[in-house]
Design a protein around this motif. Structure first.
Motif, PDB file in Angstrom:
ATOM      1  N   VAL A 102       3.721  -1.030   3.907  1.00  0.00           N
ATOM      2  CA  VAL A 102       3.175   0.324   3.802  1.00  0.00           C
ATOM      3  C   VAL A 102       4.310   1.273   3.451  1.00  0.00           C
ATOM      4  O   VAL A 102       5.367   1.247   4.095  1.00  0.00           O
ATOM      5  CB  VAL A 102       2.495   0.766   5.113  1.00  0.00           C
ATOM      6  CG1 VAL A 102       2.091   2.237   5.037  1.00  0.00           C
ATOM      7  CG2 VAL A 102       1.276  -0.094   5.398  1.00  0.00           C
TER       8      VAL A 102
ATOM      9  N   ALA B 254       0.853  -1.195   0.000  1.00  0.00           N
ATOM     10  CA  ALA B 254       0.000   0.000   0.000  1.00  0.00           C
ATOM     11  C   ALA B 254       0.884   1.238   0.000  1.00  0.00           C
ATOM     12  O   ALA B 254       1.696   1.430   0.916  1.00  0.00           O
ATOM     13  CB  ALA B 254      -0.909   0.005   1.221  1.00  0.00           C
ATOM     14  N   THR B 255       0.726   2.089  -1.004  1.00  0.00           N
ATOM     15  CA  THR B 255       1.540   3.294  -1.083  1.00  0.00           C
ATOM     16  C   THR B 255       0.710   4.466  -1.581  1.00  0.00           C
ATOM     17  O   THR B 255      -0.160   4.307  -2.443  1.00  0.00           O
ATOM     18  CB  THR B 255       2.758   3.085  -2.008  1.00  0.00           C
ATOM     19  OG1 THR B 255       3.523   4.293  -2.057  1.00  0.00           O
ATOM     20  CG2 THR B 255       2.342   2.698  -3.419  1.00  0.00           C
TER      21      THR B 255
ATOM     22  N   SER C  40     -10.008  -0.694   3.388  1.00  0.00           N
ATOM     23  CA  SER C  40      -9.027  -0.896   4.468  1.00  0.00           C
ATOM     24  C   SER C  40      -9.448  -2.020   5.396  1.00  0.00           C
ATOM     25  O   SER C  40      -8.599  -2.725   5.955  1.00  0.00           O
ATOM     26  CB  SER C  40      -8.836   0.394   5.268  1.00  0.00           C
ATOM     27  OG  SER C  40      -9.914   0.627   6.165  1.00  0.00           O
TER      28      SER C  40
ATOM     29  N   TRP D  33       7.378  -0.949   7.199  1.00  0.00           N
ATOM     30  CA  TRP D  33       6.954   0.424   6.888  1.00  0.00           C
ATOM     31  C   TRP D  33       8.139   1.157   6.286  1.00  0.00           C
ATOM     32  O   TRP D  33       9.166   1.331   6.949  1.00  0.00           O
ATOM     33  CB  TRP D  33       6.453   1.130   8.145  1.00  0.00           C
ATOM     34  CG  TRP D  33       6.151   2.601   7.961  1.00  0.00           C
ATOM     35  CD1 TRP D  33       5.706   3.215   6.833  1.00  0.00           C
ATOM     36  CD2 TRP D  33       6.280   3.639   8.942  1.00  0.00           C
ATOM     37  NE1 TRP D  33       5.535   4.570   7.044  1.00  0.00           N
ATOM     38  CE2 TRP D  33       5.878   4.851   8.339  1.00  0.00           C
ATOM     39  CE3 TRP D  33       6.679   3.640  10.280  1.00  0.00           C
ATOM     40  CZ2 TRP D  33       5.886   6.068   9.023  1.00  0.00           C
ATOM     41  CZ3 TRP D  33       6.681   4.853  10.969  1.00  0.00           C
ATOM     42  CH2 TRP D  33       6.292   6.050  10.345  1.00  0.00           C
TER      43      TRP D  33
ATOM     44  N   ASP E 160       4.755   5.263   3.114  1.00  0.00           N
ATOM     45  CA  ASP E 160       4.086   6.542   3.331  1.00  0.00           C
ATOM     46  C   ASP E 160       4.949   7.408   4.249  1.00  0.00           C
ATOM     47  O   ASP E 160       5.502   6.903   5.236  1.00  0.00           O
ATOM     48  CB  ASP E 160       2.716   6.324   3.991  1.00  0.00           C
ATOM     49  CG  ASP E 160       1.769   7.497   3.758  1.00  0.00           C
ATOM     50  OD1 ASP E 160       2.070   8.604   4.266  1.00  0.00           O
ATOM     51  OD2 ASP E 160       0.741   7.310   3.092  1.00  0.00           O
TER      52      ASP E 160
ATOM     53  N   ALA F  54       1.490  -3.400   9.542  1.00  0.00           N
ATOM     54  CA  ALA F  54       2.493  -3.651   8.509  1.00  0.00           C
ATOM     55  C   ALA F  54       3.647  -4.511   9.007  1.00  0.00           C
ATOM     56  O   ALA F  54       4.121  -4.366  10.139  1.00  0.00           O
ATOM     57  CB  ALA F  54       3.030  -2.329   7.976  1.00  0.00           C
TER      58      ALA F  54
ATOM     59  N   LEU G  41      -2.594   2.178   8.977  1.00  0.00           N
ATOM     60  CA  LEU G  41      -2.210   0.869   8.456  1.00  0.00           C
ATOM     61  C   LEU G  41      -0.812   0.440   8.896  1.00  0.00           C
ATOM     62  O   LEU G  41      -0.489  -0.749   8.856  1.00  0.00           O
ATOM     63  CB  LEU G  41      -2.272   0.862   6.930  1.00  0.00           C
ATOM     64  CG  LEU G  41      -3.630   0.626   6.270  1.00  0.00           C
ATOM     65  CD1 LEU G  41      -3.469   0.499   4.759  1.00  0.00           C
ATOM     66  CD2 LEU G  41      -4.327  -0.608   6.829  1.00  0.00           C
TER      67      LEU G  41
END
Length: 543
Positions: free
Chosen positions: A57, A28-29, A41, A72, A59, A69, A65
């Motif tokens: 993830v 997820a980005t 989600s 991250w 970000d 993860a 989120l």
């Protein structure tokens, strides 16, 4: 979006939402999924907690989120191409690529390999701030997963190199063979309920419905015969270009439907000046928005629950929308308004009802050719659905890409056009909150939602707050080269040092007064909403 056109067609989700819950890994980005797409989600969180799937993830903010993860990756804003190329570097250097898929289904891989030496984990760490070992771990997880799905949103696309960002994600998916199978693919999460449908129906300046280009004489003739009028072969302007053209006097009139550019467009002060200069401004909307207040004519429209039609959602699913209540007062369905306007302009429409429009769409748009009201009684159909006996296509590119072979597109990292400076030392990024939506046209009229998120809060890292003498709730002045706003400080480690996050829902603190309308992505013409330089200072009490 345009960035996926080289390999992936229209830029829609390659797979379905339900498949997320069966993936072995999700990357997820650029998507704060819990706040922007809370239903999706819930699937992500469920597949991680109940099935043990891995979540990566990427970000700059510590979004919700991150708690779920495995890895991250906290990149510096505006450095997405670098970390994506870094993942591919690790995958190729360790021999984790799906060479059979690459050989059989793609082309131009050797050109991509030539740029990878510039994106070693150590080099990517210098560019992005992502620790090299975290990048390596993420690359191995993604490549080794049986099925890995990429989900992304406007945190990837709303950059001046947003097309390159999407191309890089397509490269990653193809290099690992994570496309064309269940629970894989590259899946943009659309920002609103019918963005996909609007694009499909020609809501772009260079295409007719079904992404049929306006410059092709045969295509143009087909639509001229169907619509009974001549059509231009000129590619039109995008939203940002239109505002510049209005400001410069090249465009004299505007007809705005269901948009509120006074809050949603970048460099909002420039937008306001342009709209005030507009010789004739018409706004069609369900409320008197900030933009509608500047209009010469306001056409009251019906909302989604007050009209018939279809929506095409983020997974390419075409669904019926049925009227639940009558429109209030003088409000009318959009189709009725548009048919009347066209009649007054001398163009009689054959399709005057929602069902008639659907029939016309099927006749003129190959990917919708088999879709009709009669077939939309249940859960809808996924396009492409080319004929009336076709079951629809939940998964794209299972046997071949829309262009034949998937094209690897080497892209290189470019720094954001506006970097922090002595005068503007912070990087601003913008986005949405769970309890407000877009420009607040609807949600800010809801008492409960307004109670939960009544004010614009600027997220500031504790280290920066200490330097500035800021306490929670202090009023702060945010300024850029384009404008300034006042917000309230929210002290949080969700944002890294020297970065500020501001939501763009609030008319009293228009975040887009700070953002940049130029330069634009050369392909998609999207501006850099997500990265610009600002100053932040505490507002001292009077006296």
């Amino acid at each position: 979006m345009a960035g996926l056109a080289t390999a992936f067609g229209s830029g829609a989700m390659t797979n379905t939402i339900a498949e997320i819950e069966k993936a072995d890994l999700i990357l997820a980005t650029g998507t704060n999924t819990t706040e922007n797409h809370p239903v999706i989600s819930s699937l992500v969180k469920r597949v991680v907690t109940l099935r043990g799937a891995k979540l990566i993830v990427v970000d700059p903010r510590e979004i919700d989120l991150v708690k779920f993860a495995e890895v991250w990756l906290r990149q510096r804003p505006g450095t997405d191409v670098a970390w994506i190329n870094g993942l591919i570097n690790v995958i190729v250097s360790e021999g984790l690529q799906d060479q059979a898929f690459i050989d059989q289904r793609t082309e131009n891989f050797e050109a991509l390999k030539k740029i990878l030496p510039d994106y070693t984990p150590d080099q990517v760490e210098k560019i992005t701030g992502i620790p090299a070992q975290d990048l390596i771990k993420a690359a191995r997880l993604y490549a080794r997963a049986e099925s890995a799905a990429i989900i992304y949103a406007m945190g990837i696309t709303q950059h001046v190199n947003g097309t390159d960002n999407v191309k890089a994600l397509a490269n990653l998916a193809m290099a690992a063979g994570q496309v064309g199978r269940p629970s894989t693919g590259v899946n943009p999460l659309r920002g609103q309920n019918n963005v996909q449908g609007a694009c499909d129906m020609g809501g772009l300046p260079n295409v007719f419905p079904g992404y049929q280009v306006v410059t092709d004489p045969a295509i143009r003739q087909k639509f001229e015969e169907a619509w009974g009028t001549g059509l231009s072969d000129r590619v039109g302007l995008t939203v940002i270009e239109i505002m510049d053209a209005v400001h410069d006097g090249r465009v004299k009139g505007l007809f705005i439907l269901g948009e509120n550019p006074m809050l949603s467009d970048p460099d909002a002060n420039h937008v306001e000046k342009a709209l005030e200069k507009c010789h004739f401004l018409v706004v069609q909307d369900i409320f008197l928005t900030e933009t509608a207040r500047l209009a010469h004519v306001v056409l009251p429209a019906a909302c989604f629950a007050e009209k018939e039609g279809t929506f095409t959602n983020t997974e390419r699913r075409v669904s019926r929308v049925r009227r639940a209540v009558d429109p209030p007062g003088r409000a009318r369905p959009d189709l009725d308004i548009l048919v009347d306007l066209l009649r007054r302009l001398g163009v009689e429409q054959k399709a005057r009802t929602p069902q008639g429009v659907m029939e016309e769409i099927a006749a003129l748009t190959p990917s919708y050719g088999g879709i009709s009201y009669g077939r939309l009684k249940g859960d809808g159909l996924h396009w492409p659905c080319p004929h009336k006996n076709h079951p629809g296509t939940p998964i794209l590119h299972q046997d071949r890409f829309s262009r034949g072979r998937g094209l690897f597109s080497p892209v290189i990292h470019q720094e954001p056009p506006e970097k922090p400076s002595k005068k503007y030392p912070f990087t601003l990024t913008t986005g949405r909150l769970l309890y407000q939506y877009h420009t607040g046209t609807m949600t800010r009229r809801c008492e409960g939602l307004e109670f939960l998120a009544p004010a614009c809060l600027a997220e500031v890292n504790p280290a920066d707050a200490l330097k500035l003498g800021l306490a929670e709730g202090d009023p702060v002045l945010l300024s850029s080269r384009r404008g300034q706003i006042v917000a309230q400080a929210k002290i949080t480690e969700r944002v890294p040092p020297e970065t500020v996050f501001v939501p763009f829902h609030y008319a009293e603190a228009v975040a887009n007064k700070l953002t940049m309308a130029a330069p634009l992505d050369p392909a998609s013409k999207i501006p850099g909403y997500k990265v610009c330089a600002v100053n932040l200072e505490k507002i001292k009490a009077a006296g």
